[in-house]
Design an enzyme around this catalytic site. Sequence first.
Site, mmCIF file in Angstrom:
data_model
loop_
_atom_site.group_PDB
_atom_site.id
_atom_site.type_symbol
_atom_site.label_atom_id
_atom_site.label_comp_id
_atom_site.label_asym_id
_atom_site.label_seq_id
_atom_site.Cartn_x
_atom_site.Cartn_y
_atom_site.Cartn_z
ATOM 1 C CG HIS A 99 -1.921 -1.096 1.242
ATOM 2 N ND1 HIS A 99 -2.833 -1.288 0.242
ATOM 3 C CD2 HIS A 99 -2.134 -2.095 2.140
ATOM 4 C CE1 HIS A 99 -3.576 -2.357 0.518
ATOM 5 N NE2 HIS A 99 -3.164 -2.869 1.658
ATOM 6 N NE ARG B 274 2.188 -4.316 3.474
ATOM 7 C CZ ARG B 274 1.077 -3.891 4.065
ATOM 8 N NH1 ARG B 274 0.419 -4.674 4.903
ATOM 9 N NH2 ARG B 274 0.621 -2.674 3.839
ATOM 10 C CD GLU C 215 -3.489 -8.645 5.581
ATOM 11 O OE1 GLU C 215 -3.617 -7.554 6.145
ATOM 12 O OE2 GLU C 215 -2.759 -8.781 4.597
ATOM 13 C CG ASP D 81 -6.712 -5.855 4.779
ATOM 14 O OD1 ASP D 81 -7.719 -5.473 4.156
ATOM 15 O OD2 ASP D 81 -5.555 -5.559 4.444
HETATM 16 C C1 3PY Z 1 -3.581 -4.344 8.014
HETATM 17 O O1 3PY Z 1 -3.768 -3.932 9.171
HETATM 18 O O2 3PY Z 1 -4.444 -4.869 7.314
HETATM 19 C C2 3PY Z 1 -2.260 -4.197 7.436
HETATM 20 O O3 3PY Z 1 -2.018 -4.714 6.375
HETATM 21 C C3 3PY Z 1 -1.251 -3.398 8.174
HETATM 22 O O4 3PY Z 1 -0.343 -2.854 7.303
HETATM 23 MG MG MG Z 2 -3.669 -5.496 5.342
#
Ligand code: 3PY
Ligand code: MG
Length: 259
Positions: A48, A73, A152, A178
């Site tokens: 992101h 990342r 996530e 997420d």
């Molecule tokens: C999230 O919290 O979804 C993340 O990917 C943190 O960067």
């Molecule tokens: Mg995320």
Amino acid sequence: MNHNAKTLASRLRADEIIINGWSSLPVPILCELMGRSGYAAVTLDMQHGQHDIASVREGFASAVLGGAHRVARIPVGENATASRLLDLGAEAVIAPMINSVEEAAAFVEAMKYPPLGARSWGPHRGAMLMGMTAPEYLKKANDETIGFAMIETPEAFEALDDILQVPGLDAIFVGPADLSLTLSNGAEVAPENEETRRVAAEIAAKTRAAGKIAGKFCTSAEDVAWAIDAGFGFLNYGIDMTIFSDAATNLLASIDAHK
Ligand code: 3PY
Ligand code: MG
């Protein structure tokens, strides 16, 4: 890390708490400043954040100058980039949205040399930044570089026990934004809500019970304290863009004439 210093992997395996700064802006000196400000590690975000390979390459060198460990990342599913980041000197790579054993295994394949994986040889810059010769790097890389699989989604949580059994997978990283989005089926992003914390705590417990490193993205100082209690050792707190805009806002607010 610099020559003779400890690797990020060895510090995390010794249960040191590592506070990481999130680098989303492709401005290498910010990685140095994070290190000089006291962050033990910096994560350069290609999912992101605005980083590309060139800014990560320069950002890693700046992180070394600032005394911070180098983490990056990858975008979702871009495992070839994980190998490339290791070649450029990453001590750890975070893979977002790992939802199955197959996805975890494909990530490990890119992260590890045989017999654990199928990483291709060419770590010239990486070995240099680790302070190792190429033969030393070959001996140590599988142990001294870390792959974090991001959990996530509910689907990933469901598969976690099996994901933790994937040979060569070192670590889990919880993305609570997420996770809350998917747990609520799109209703909200609430990284510190009760349900997200309940699931995150279980992820930490299972990860630690499997002998692996647990990391989490944190969104407040209280969240960092909560995460440490829950068993997480690698904690992100602070994003370069927010740090700058909060500091600028506070600075201007402190000037009477500005009000
Ligand atoms: C999230 O919290 O979804 C993340 O990917 C943190 O960067
Ligand atoms: Mg995320």
